[in-house]
Design a protein around this motif. Sequence first.
Motif, PDB file in Angstrom:
ATOM      1  N   ILE A 272       0.839  -1.187   0.000  1.00 36.11           N
ATOM      2  CA  ILE A 272       0.000   0.000   0.000  1.00 36.11           C
ATOM      3  C   ILE A 272       0.877   1.242   0.000  1.00 36.11           C
ATOM      4  O   ILE A 272       1.786   1.384   0.819  1.00 36.11           O
ATOM      5  N   SER A 273       0.609   2.107  -0.945  1.00 36.25           N
ATOM      6  CA  SER A 273       1.318   3.380  -0.990  1.00 36.25           C
ATOM      7  C   SER A 273       0.306   4.498  -0.804  1.00 36.25           C
ATOM      8  O   SER A 273      -0.902   4.265  -0.780  1.00 36.25           O
ATOM      9  N   ARG A 274       0.802   5.700  -0.665  1.00 39.97           N
ATOM     10  CA  ARG A 274      -0.113   6.835  -0.543  1.00 39.97           C
ATOM     11  C   ARG A 274      -0.816   7.068  -1.883  1.00 39.97           C
ATOM     12  O   ARG A 274      -0.270   6.744  -2.938  1.00 39.97           O
ATOM     13  N   PRO A 275      -2.023   7.647  -1.838  1.00 41.70           N
ATOM     14  CA  PRO A 275      -2.802   7.824  -3.073  1.00 41.70           C
ATOM     15  C   PRO A 275      -2.085   8.603  -4.168  1.00 41.70           C
ATOM     16  O   PRO A 275      -2.428   8.472  -5.333  1.00 41.70           O
TER      17      PRO A 275
ATOM     18  N   VAL B 189      -0.929   3.153  -6.966  1.00 40.20           N
ATOM     19  CA  VAL B 189      -2.216   3.757  -6.605  1.00 40.20           C
ATOM     20  C   VAL B 189      -2.459   5.010  -7.456  1.00 40.20           C
ATOM     21  O   VAL B 189      -3.557   5.217  -7.984  1.00 40.20           O
TER      22      VAL B 189
ATOM     23  N   ARG C 245     -12.838   2.623  -7.401  1.00 35.31           N
ATOM     24  CA  ARG C 245     -12.037   3.648  -6.723  1.00 35.31           C
ATOM     25  C   ARG C 245     -12.359   3.700  -5.236  1.00 35.31           C
ATOM     26  O   ARG C 245     -11.454   3.775  -4.389  1.00 35.31           O
TER      27      ARG C 245
ATOM     28  N   LEU D  16     -10.823   0.745  -3.417  1.00 35.42           N
ATOM     29  CA  LEU D  16      -9.386   0.893  -3.213  1.00 35.42           C
ATOM     30  C   LEU D  16      -9.095   1.889  -2.106  1.00 35.42           C
ATOM     31  O   LEU D  16      -8.238   1.635  -1.224  1.00 35.42           O
ATOM     32  N   LEU D  17      -9.786   3.014  -2.095  1.00 39.83           N
ATOM     33  CA  LEU D  17      -9.569   4.019  -1.057  1.00 39.83           C
ATOM     34  C   LEU D  17      -9.939   3.480   0.316  1.00 39.83           C
ATOM     35  O   LEU D  17      -9.278   3.793   1.315  1.00 39.83           O
ATOM     36  N   GLN D  18     -10.975   2.657   0.369  1.00 41.23           N
ATOM     37  CA  GLN D  18     -11.350   2.041   1.650  1.00 41.23           C
ATOM     38  C   GLN D  18     -10.252   1.096   2.135  1.00 41.23           C
ATOM     39  O   GLN D  18      -9.922   1.073   3.331  1.00 41.23           O
ATOM     40  N   ASN D  19      -9.674   0.322   1.210  1.00 41.14           N
ATOM     41  CA  ASN D  19      -8.573  -0.569   1.588  1.00 41.14           C
ATOM     42  C   ASN D  19      -7.365   0.227   2.081  1.00 41.14           C
ATOM     43  O   ASN D  19      -6.675  -0.179   3.033  1.00 41.14           O
ATOM     44  N   LEU D  20      -7.110   1.377   1.454  1.00 42.85           N
ATOM     45  CA  LEU D  20      -5.990   2.220   1.880  1.00 42.85           C
ATOM     46  C   LEU D  20      -6.222   2.760   3.276  1.00 42.85           C
ATOM     47  O   LEU D  20      -5.303   2.807   4.103  1.00 42.85           O
ATOM     48  N   SER D  21      -7.459   3.152   3.554  1.00 44.53           N
ATOM     49  CA  SER D  21      -7.759   3.731   4.871  1.00 44.53           C
ATOM     50  C   SER D  21      -7.714   2.688   5.966  1.00 44.53           C
ATOM     51  O   SER D  21      -7.482   3.004   7.129  1.00 44.53           O
TER      52      SER D  21
END
Length: 337
Positions: free
Chosen positions: A78-81, A86, A328, A331-336
């Motif tokens: 996981i990287s920053r958006p 990402v 999208r 993916l953002l939920q997985n990042l958070s």
Amino acid sequence: MGRVVSSFRPVVYGNACGMGNSNAVEVFYSKLSQGLDNLERLLSSDFITLEWLSYGVEFLKSTHSGLVLLIEKLQLPISRPCEGWVAEYMDETVKLLDVCNVLKVGVKGMEHYQMLVEAVAAALRRMGGVGRAVRGIDALDTCKEEVERLQTENKNLVESKIEADGRLYFNLNDKHAESKFVIWNGLWGVMFAVKNVSSFVSWMLLWGLVYAGNSSSLKFEMVSFGSPWCASFVRLQQRVHEAISKIQGANNDPAAFVHEFDSLQRLLRDIREQLRPINRHAFLDSAESSKAKQAVHQLGQRSLNFKGGLDILDWLLNDLFDDIVEGRNKLLQNLSN
């Protein structure tokens, strides 16, 4: 509106369960190649039809869905958006959302034009004398003016929303690209393929439905990469290049070149020519009148078919838009988390 069923069966990428990363990537490439082959095979002698545009939208959706499944399978760090894979995914999907929005505006414009054509057909069916016929001719002129308005507005729309930022491009001449294909467990190569292919297909959709001015965005490029999707991509490009050359040789009109739209315009011009004597206050003889009535009947049928194709395309564009937004958000939920 209920679910619209298209005759096109998009490639199903599956969830790649039980596969290693390299196998999952190769399966994606294989499915991408199959989808491109389908698009090339389904191009008819009429080139871009509403049915083919629907195929193109479904191709973009199935490709995006397959990309989301592959990202899940690869279990990437996981990287920053704003960084790494990402950022690549986010940039690609923003591009597709922009294309969707412009295409939906294009559909709305075509729907308005179709309603005008239907009104013309109804007016001409009621034609019972010179006065009514002249009003029908005036309605024909209104359709011509609407086409000119659409050309101007759609040209400005494409230039401001698509061409201005330069993101909708494809470039297969990067000699160093293939050496990067393994980055991010192979996702770099997949994103390279998706960006190029989706940009080309998106330009075809825009060229067919919204504005068919400068076709340099559909330029033909040779590819030296060994992946099967590249060979399929070249075949599609070559087929499109040949068709564009033929169309532009016969018609320099920069309006959208979807076949059904062009067919309506040609029929309207024919009817206008057949009714020209009435505009000079002369009556049609029985043979001319019969021919004009047949043309008007044909106009009504073509208009209804045009509407049906636009309804399907509108639903598919909304479906594609929702699929991209869902991907999208996921993916953002997985990042958070």
